[in-house]
Design a protein around this motif. Sequence first.
Motif, PDB file in Angstrom:
ATOM      1  N   VAL A  33     -36.672  50.185   2.582  1.00  0.00           N
ATOM      2  CA  VAL A  33     -35.638  49.147   2.583  1.00  0.00           C
ATOM      3  C   VAL A  33     -34.638  49.392   1.457  1.00  0.00           C
ATOM      4  CG1 VAL A  33     -35.274  46.687   2.069  1.00  0.00           C
ATOM      5  CG2 VAL A  33     -37.055  47.394   3.689  1.00  0.00           C
ATOM      6  N   ASP A  34     -33.342  49.216   1.751  1.00  0.00           N
ATOM      7  CA  ASP A  34     -32.347  49.310   0.676  1.00  0.00           C
ATOM      8  C   ASP A  34     -31.529  48.037   0.486  1.00  0.00           C
ATOM      9  OD1 ASP A  34     -30.751  49.453   2.918  1.00  0.00           O
ATOM     10  OD2 ASP A  34     -29.680  51.267   2.313  1.00  0.00           O
ATOM     11  N   ARG A  35     -31.703  47.058   1.392  1.00  0.00           N
ATOM     12  CA  ARG A  35     -31.021  45.773   1.273  1.00  0.00           C
ATOM     13  C   ARG A  35     -31.985  44.668   1.700  1.00  0.00           C
ATOM     14  NH1 ARG A  35     -26.726  47.650   5.315  1.00  0.00           N
ATOM     15  NH2 ARG A  35     -28.397  49.181   5.582  1.00  0.00           N
ATOM     16  N   VAL A  36     -31.782  43.481   1.110  1.00  0.00           N
ATOM     17  CA  VAL A  36     -32.712  42.390   1.413  1.00  0.00           C
ATOM     18  C   VAL A  36     -31.978  41.059   1.441  1.00  0.00           C
ATOM     19  CG1 VAL A  36     -33.375  42.154  -1.019  1.00  0.00           C
ATOM     20  CG2 VAL A  36     -34.909  41.296   0.753  1.00  0.00           C
ATOM     21  N   TYR A  37     -32.345  40.237   2.451  1.00  0.00           N
ATOM     22  CA  TYR A  37     -31.859  38.868   2.553  1.00  0.00           C
ATOM     23  C   TYR A  37     -32.982  37.962   2.091  1.00  0.00           C
ATOM     24  CZ  TYR A  37     -29.918  34.593   4.636  1.00  0.00           C
ATOM     25  OH  TYR A  37     -29.426  33.323   4.840  1.00  0.00           O
ATOM     26  N   LEU A  38     -32.701  37.151   1.086  1.00  0.00           N
ATOM     27  CA  LEU A  38     -33.735  36.402   0.386  1.00  0.00           C
ATOM     28  C   LEU A  38     -33.691  34.916   0.719  1.00  0.00           C
ATOM     29  CD1 LEU A  38     -33.010  38.026  -3.076  1.00  0.00           C
ATOM     30  CD2 LEU A  38     -35.077  38.439  -1.721  1.00  0.00           C
ATOM     31  N   ILE A  39     -34.770  34.420   1.306  1.00  0.00           N
ATOM     32  CA  ILE A  39     -34.989  32.995   1.499  1.00  0.00           C
ATOM     33  C   ILE A  39     -36.047  32.563   0.495  1.00  0.00           C
ATOM     34  CG2 ILE A  39     -35.679  31.181   3.093  1.00  0.00           C
ATOM     35  CD1 ILE A  39     -33.189  32.578   4.003  1.00  0.00           C
ATOM     36  N   PRO A  40     -35.752  31.623  -0.400  1.00  0.00           N
ATOM     37  CA  PRO A  40     -36.755  31.203  -1.379  1.00  0.00           C
ATOM     38  C   PRO A  40     -38.008  30.662  -0.716  1.00  0.00           C
ATOM     39  CG  PRO A  40     -34.578  30.407  -2.001  1.00  0.00           C
ATOM     40  CD  PRO A  40     -34.454  30.956  -0.606  1.00  0.00           C
ATOM     41  N   PRO A  41     -39.160  30.743  -1.402  1.00  0.00           N
ATOM     42  CA  PRO A  41     -40.410  30.220  -0.838  1.00  0.00           C
ATOM     43  C   PRO A  41     -40.310  28.719  -0.583  1.00  0.00           C
ATOM     44  CG  PRO A  41     -40.679  30.774  -3.165  1.00  0.00           C
ATOM     45  CD  PRO A  41     -39.357  31.318  -2.747  1.00  0.00           C
ATOM     46  N   GLY A  71     -40.721  24.906  -0.321  1.00  0.00           N
ATOM     47  CA  GLY A  71     -41.377  23.854  -1.068  1.00  0.00           C
ATOM     48  C   GLY A  71     -41.789  24.217  -2.480  1.00  0.00           C
ATOM     49  N   GLU A  72     -41.371  25.383  -2.976  1.00  0.00           N
ATOM     50  CA  GLU A  72     -41.775  25.844  -4.306  1.00  0.00           C
ATOM     51  C   GLU A  72     -40.876  25.209  -5.377  1.00  0.00           C
ATOM     52  OE1 GLU A  72     -43.144  27.022  -7.530  1.00  0.00           O
ATOM     53  OE2 GLU A  72     -44.235  27.735  -5.769  1.00  0.00           O
ATOM     54  N   PRO A  73     -41.455  24.442  -6.314  1.00  0.00           N
ATOM     55  CA  PRO A  73     -40.628  23.800  -7.340  1.00  0.00           C
ATOM     56  C   PRO A  73     -40.056  24.773  -8.373  1.00  0.00           C
ATOM     57  CG  PRO A  73     -42.951  23.377  -7.747  1.00  0.00           C
ATOM     58  CD  PRO A  73     -42.861  24.039  -6.413  1.00  0.00           C
ATOM     59  N   ASP A  74     -40.687  25.937  -8.524  1.00  0.00           N
ATOM     60  CA  ASP A  74     -40.212  26.932  -9.499  1.00  0.00           C
ATOM     61  C   ASP A  74     -40.078  28.286  -8.813  1.00  0.00           C
ATOM     62  OD1 ASP A  74     -39.505  28.350 -11.749  1.00  0.00           O
ATOM     63  OD2 ASP A  74     -41.491  28.257 -12.686  1.00  0.00           O
ATOM     64  N   PRO A  75     -39.078  28.460  -7.937  1.00  0.00           N
ATOM     65  CA  PRO A  75     -38.973  29.713  -7.184  1.00  0.00           C
ATOM     66  C   PRO A  75     -38.747  30.929  -8.054  1.00  0.00           C
ATOM     67  CG  PRO A  75     -37.048  28.323  -6.813  1.00  0.00           C
ATOM     68  CD  PRO A  75     -38.052  27.481  -7.531  1.00  0.00           C
ATOM     69  N   ALA A  76     -38.133  30.769  -9.218  1.00  0.00           N
ATOM     70  CA  ALA A  76     -37.886  31.932 -10.075  1.00  0.00           C
ATOM     71  C   ALA A  76     -39.198  32.593 -10.489  1.00  0.00           C
ATOM     72  CB  ALA A  76     -37.084  31.523 -11.302  1.00  0.00           C
ATOM     73  N   ALA A  77     -40.209  31.807 -10.788  1.00  0.00           N
ATOM     74  CA  ALA A  77     -41.494  32.366 -11.215  1.00  0.00           C
ATOM     75  C   ALA A  77     -42.126  33.201 -10.112  1.00  0.00           C
ATOM     76  CB  ALA A  77     -42.440  31.242 -11.628  1.00  0.00           C
ATOM     77  N   VAL A  78     -41.856  32.841  -8.867  1.00  0.00           N
ATOM     78  CA  VAL A  78     -42.425  33.557  -7.729  1.00  0.00           C
ATOM     79  C   VAL A  78     -41.541  34.737  -7.324  1.00  0.00           C
ATOM     80  CG1 VAL A  78     -43.183  33.329  -5.325  1.00  0.00           C
ATOM     81  CG2 VAL A  78     -43.484  31.421  -6.918  1.00  0.00           C
ATOM     82  N   MET A  79     -40.230  34.538  -7.359  1.00  0.00           N
ATOM     83  CA  MET A  79     -39.308  35.521  -6.808  1.00  0.00           C
ATOM     84  C   MET A  79     -38.968  36.664  -7.756  1.00  0.00           C
ATOM     85  SD  MET A  79     -36.662  32.992  -4.792  1.00  0.00           S
ATOM     86  CE  MET A  79     -35.780  34.345  -3.977  1.00  0.00           C
ATOM     87  N   ARG A  91     -39.755  44.395  -8.505  1.00  0.00           N
ATOM     88  CA  ARG A  91     -40.463  45.410  -7.709  1.00  0.00           C
ATOM     89  C   ARG A  91     -39.529  45.995  -6.649  1.00  0.00           C
ATOM     90  NH1 ARG A  91     -46.486  44.546  -5.056  1.00  0.00           N
ATOM     91  NH2 ARG A  91     -46.794  46.714  -4.392  1.00  0.00           N
ATOM     92  N   ALA A  92     -38.702  45.140  -6.039  1.00  0.00           N
ATOM     93  CA  ALA A  92     -37.763  45.609  -5.020  1.00  0.00           C
ATOM     94  C   ALA A  92     -36.777  46.601  -5.615  1.00  0.00           C
ATOM     95  CB  ALA A  92     -37.025  44.416  -4.417  1.00  0.00           C
ATOM     96  N   ARG A  93     -36.261  46.302  -6.785  1.00  0.00           N
ATOM     97  CA  ARG A  93     -35.330  47.233  -7.435  1.00  0.00           C
ATOM     98  C   ARG A  93     -36.006  48.571  -7.715  1.00  0.00           C
ATOM     99  NH1 ARG A  93     -33.099  45.765 -13.313  1.00  0.00           N
ATOM    100  NH2 ARG A  93     -35.317  46.070 -13.723  1.00  0.00           N
ATOM    101  N   ALA A  94     -37.232  48.526  -8.203  1.00  0.00           N
ATOM    102  CA  ALA A  94     -37.963  49.770  -8.486  1.00  0.00           C
ATOM    103  C   ALA A  94     -38.245  50.545  -7.211  1.00  0.00           C
ATOM    104  CB  ALA A  94     -39.265  49.449  -9.209  1.00  0.00           C
ATOM    105  N   ALA A  95     -38.353  49.842  -6.070  1.00  0.00           N
ATOM    106  CA  ALA A  95     -38.660  50.498  -4.794  1.00  0.00           C
ATOM    107  C   ALA A  95     -37.417  51.066  -4.106  1.00  0.00           C
ATOM    108  CB  ALA A  95     -39.352  49.509  -3.863  1.00  0.00           C
ATOM    109  N   GLY A  96     -36.238  50.821  -4.679  1.00  0.00           N
ATOM    110  CA  GLY A  96     -35.023  51.403  -4.112  1.00  0.00           C
ATOM    111  C   GLY A  96     -34.067  50.433  -3.454  1.00  0.00           C
ATOM    112  N   VAL A  97     -34.361  49.148  -3.512  1.00  0.00           N
ATOM    113  CA  VAL A  97     -33.414  48.158  -2.985  1.00  0.00           C
ATOM    114  C   VAL A  97     -32.189  48.128  -3.898  1.00  0.00           C
ATOM    115  CG1 VAL A  97     -33.012  45.702  -2.547  1.00  0.00           C
ATOM    116  CG2 VAL A  97     -35.182  46.764  -1.881  1.00  0.00           C
TER     117      VAL A  97
END
Length: 301
Positions: free
Chosen positions: A64-72, A74-82, A88-94
């Motif tokens: 994958v080189d591009r990604v469309y992101l939908i936050p998790p 009902g998650e009150p703190d999506p930054a901690a999850v995302m 990891r996505a950047r390291a994988a080549g996104v």
Amino acid sequence: MTTAGTILVIGATGTTGSRTTAQLTAAGHRVKAAGRRATPVAGAEPVAFDWYDPATHAAALAGVDRVYLIPPLGEPDPAAVMLPFLQRARAAGVRRAVLLSSSAIPEGGPAVGLVHQALPGLFDQWAVLRPSWFMQNFTGAHAHALSIRDEGTIWTATGSGRVGFIDAEDIAAVAVRALTDEQAPDADLVLTGPEALGYDDIAMTLTEVTGRPVVHRRLSYEQLRDRLAAHLPVEFAAILAGMDRAIAEGAEDRVTDTVRRLTGRPPRSFRDLVERRTRRGEPSAPEVSGTATPPGSGRRE
């Protein structure tokens, strides 16, 4: 448009994810349709993905080189999850990320606003989509649609406040351009429909087009909070009622030219959406139960 690489669509069966996937595949792009159940999606490669299960991330990101992101949801703190996933996505080549946020949440604001703030530092190519409230809130499995079906009533604390309601198809069309144009927007994009409407206007349009009487009942902030708290945690009910209060104060009374500027065509109107559904014989409200899902609450896809 560029056609190299594969695009990962997270939440590929959701409101904007499904439409983005359909538009991408129709244009000939390679798409991985990500979701917890790896549900088959026409023209795309289904892949299991769970924000809370890092074991699913490597396979989802492969190639994958591009990604469309939908936050998790009902998650009150999506930054901690995302954010760990995005690193990891950047390291994988996104190299490009497009995030769905909300017109109600600025960069650095609560919830997904912190992911918005971090995105430009993680990817050279990026965009944050900040749509206003979805027109589909009146037709999908949401509280407004249910109360329209059951009572012929829309209950809000918005008073005479107006909203630039937007069709999810137009959000998807902007997402496709942000993901596939040679140059990424590298910008915060506020998305609206062609006009700002009050809930009285919404009720009148539904009545005129469908022939079924619909009225808008105005509640106070406290009345709406207590009504919602009968079905939701009180803290979340207060947030939702607060969003209505912000609308009453004019926070969403605006329209932008973003859809026309990025797609080359004007956004669709609410009347057009209802007329199209009526011509197709689709119900004006759902046959299943659901919960209201306001923009940026982490509960919409």
